[in-house]
Design an enzyme around this catalytic site. Structure first.
Site, short mmCIF file in Angstrom:
data_model
loop_
_atom_site.label_atom_id
_atom_site.label_comp_id
_atom_site.label_asym_id
_atom_site.label_seq_id
_atom_site.Cartn_x
_atom_site.Cartn_y
_atom_site.Cartn_z
N ARG A 46 0.86 -1.19 0.00
CA ARG A 46 0.00 0.00 0.00
C ARG A 46 0.90 1.24 0.00
O ARG A 46 2.11 1.13 0.15
CB ARG A 46 -0.95 -0.01 1.21
CG ARG A 46 -0.24 -0.48 2.45
CD ARG A 46 -0.46 0.27 3.69
NE ARG A 46 -0.40 1.68 3.58
CZ ARG A 46 0.71 2.41 3.72
NH1 ARG A 46 1.89 1.84 3.93
NH2 ARG A 46 0.68 3.73 3.64
N GLY A 47 0.23 2.41 -0.13
CA GLY A 47 0.99 3.65 -0.30
C GLY A 47 1.17 3.85 -1.80
O GLY A 47 1.52 2.90 -2.53
N ALA A 48 0.89 5.07 -2.26
CA ALA A 48 0.79 5.30 -3.70
C ALA A 48 2.01 4.82 -4.51
O ALA A 48 1.84 4.06 -5.48
CB ALA A 48 0.50 6.79 -3.95
N ARG A 89 -7.38 -0.63 -7.07
CA ARG A 89 -7.69 0.52 -6.20
C ARG A 89 -7.78 1.78 -7.07
O ARG A 89 -6.97 1.94 -7.99
CB ARG A 89 -6.62 0.71 -5.10
CG ARG A 89 -6.57 -0.42 -4.09
CD ARG A 89 -5.67 -0.08 -2.91
NE ARG A 89 -6.30 0.84 -1.98
CZ ARG A 89 -5.66 1.42 -0.96
NH1 ARG A 89 -4.37 1.18 -0.77
NH2 ARG A 89 -6.29 2.24 -0.14
N ASP A 237 -1.80 10.72 -2.49
CA ASP A 237 -2.19 9.64 -3.42
C ASP A 237 -2.44 10.17 -4.82
O ASP A 237 -2.28 9.45 -5.81
CB ASP A 237 -3.42 8.90 -2.91
CG ASP A 237 -3.02 8.01 -1.77
OD1 ASP A 237 -2.96 8.50 -0.62
OD2 ASP A 237 -2.71 6.84 -2.02
N ASN A 247 -5.29 12.39 -0.05
CA ASN A 247 -4.44 11.55 0.81
C ASN A 247 -5.38 10.83 1.76
O ASN A 247 -6.61 11.03 1.75
CB ASN A 247 -3.40 12.41 1.55
CG ASN A 247 -2.34 11.56 2.23
OD1 ASN A 247 -1.76 10.66 1.62
ND2 ASN A 247 -2.08 11.81 3.51
N LYS A 248 -4.82 10.01 2.60
CA LYS A 248 -5.62 9.18 3.52
C LYS A 248 -6.69 9.98 4.25
O LYS A 248 -6.44 11.12 4.68
CB LYS A 248 -4.65 8.50 4.50
CG LYS A 248 -5.26 7.63 5.56
CD LYS A 248 -6.18 6.56 5.03
CE LYS A 248 -5.53 5.69 3.99
NZ LYS A 248 -6.52 4.85 3.25
O1 MRU Z 1 -4.73 3.24 1.91
P1 MRU Z 1 -3.26 3.43 1.89
O2 MRU Z 1 -2.58 2.90 3.11
O3 MRU Z 1 -2.64 2.94 0.61
O4 MRU Z 1 -3.08 5.02 1.92
C1 MRU Z 1 -1.78 5.54 1.86
C2 MRU Z 1 -1.71 7.01 1.96
O5 MRU Z 1 -2.70 7.70 2.04
C3 MRU Z 1 -0.34 7.63 1.89
O6 MRU Z 1 -0.26 8.78 2.66
C4 MRU Z 1 -0.03 7.98 0.42
O7 MRU Z 1 -0.26 6.89 -0.42
C5 MRU Z 1 1.36 8.44 0.25
S1 MRU Z 1 2.53 7.15 0.41
C6 MRU Z 1 4.07 7.75 0.12
#
Ligand code: MRU
Length: 346
Positions: A46-48, A89, A237, A247-248
């Protein structure tokens, strides 16, 4: 990261299963594209930026055993694979950016034999990973310049080494400041409902020897009011052309609080997270996730059976709440629409 978040080993993708952290450190192997799709969907990876790298490797797995006898057949198999991965996603644009790059690589190498083309695609996926590592280091250097010795930084979710192929984006800023000898402290929002802040950010920062304090998301306002926070740094994201940033879920709330308390609010993200095709953040698709992640997250039921639930996984912070966006090419100040052009085209 002492152990890479994601790597290509002997024709397979090896990932740290992030759903198990911090209680269990386990690496899993994805041997086919379906396993990569599942790992992205379930947030094992996970994470963009990490999602983008995983998708690139997933594409390679999807075409690796192709028996196509000509380019056109191979191309349609490739497109089927990337279209499938694109359904995993919706919000992080790095997923679509990486898939698009894989398709374009095939198109521009269409004179190769199918067997050579597979190798070219693997090389491209490895390049996406390596470039991501370099971008993170560079974001760290640019971002650390915004951090003063003695600062306490608040962050939301996890934008660390686990969310990229190494070192992170928002956390890269903290790692670099720490490596430069600046005395910093971090407050990590726990990040309901899947607790990426509590489970992953604190784990990474503690491993790096950085002073980190965990708070519930709802405590951020009080912590700022007490004057404990000098900077907010978060990841992204997807960033629209005007700087609106997805973002989250909960990030927008933190940005509003930061404005209220006069705390600079920084977004750290590679240019692969910019989506210049979207004029504003209103166009960013927001993922909705299952009710059970809220009502019985981590195995314990915490709401009545049958309760209605709404669970957007991301929110959009309006550009006017963002002090600056830290990219691998430098710190971008408002007006973002104009200043992004300079870094994208320059
Ligand atoms: O749902 P996730 O855990 O994939 O969400 C991740 C985030 O919101 C991060 O802040 C974002 O992807 C940046 S990661 C460098």
């Amino acid at each position: 990261m002492a152990t890479p978040t994601i790597e290509w080993i002997d024709g397979r993708v090896r990932l740290i299963d992030q759903t198990l952290l911090p209680n269990q450190f386990k690496q899993i192997y994805c041997e086919d594209v379906e396993a990569v799709w599942e790992a992205i969907k379930m947030l094992r990876v996970r994470g963009a930026p990490a999602i983008g790298v995983a998708a690139a490797f997933g594409t390679v797995l999807g075409i690796w055993n192709s028996t196509a006898g000509n380019y056109d057949t191979f191309y349609s198999e490739l497109k089927k694979t990337t279209d499938y991965l694109a359904t995993s996603r919706p919000t992080a644009v790095n997923l679509f950016w990486a898939l698009d790059r894989m398709v374009k690589t095939a198109v521009s190498n269409n004179e190769h034999t199918i067997s050579d083309l597979k190798q070219v695609l693997l090389t491209e996926a490895l390049a996406i990973m390596t470039e991501d590592q370099e971008m993170c280091r560079s974001i760290g250097k640019h971002g650390a310049g915004l951090v003063n010795d003695g600062d306490t930084i608040l962050t939301h979710c996890n934008a660390g080494g686990l969310a990229t192929s190494d070192y992170g984006t928002a956390l890269a800023v903290m790692f670099t400041a720490h490596e430069q000898g600046k005395q910093i402290q971090v407050y990590a929002d726990e990040t309901r409902p899947l607790l990426q802040g509590a489970r992953l950010t604190t784990w990474e920062l503690m491993n790096a020897g950085i002073d980190v304090t965990l708070i519930c998301d709802s405590m951020a306002g009080q912590v700022m009011k007490e004057g404990r926070i000098q900077r907010v740094v978060v990841g992204a994201d997807r960033i629209a052309a005007n700087g609106d940033t997805a973002n989250k879920i909960g990030t927008y709330m933190v940005a509003v609080l930061a404005r209220q308390h006069g705390v600079p609010f920084y977004v750290a993200a590679p240019t692969s997270t910019l989506d210049m095709s979207l004029a504003t953040g209103d166009e960013i698709p927001i993922e909705e996730r299952g009710a059970e992640e809220i009502t019985e997250g981590f195995g314990k039921r915490t709401a009545p059976e049958g309760v209605k639930v709404y669970s957007p996984a991301f929110d959009v912070t309006p550009a006017d709440l963002i002090t600056a966006i830290v990219t691998e090419k430098g710190v971008v100040l408002p007006p973002f629409r104009v200043n992004f052009r300079a870094i994208v085209e320059g």
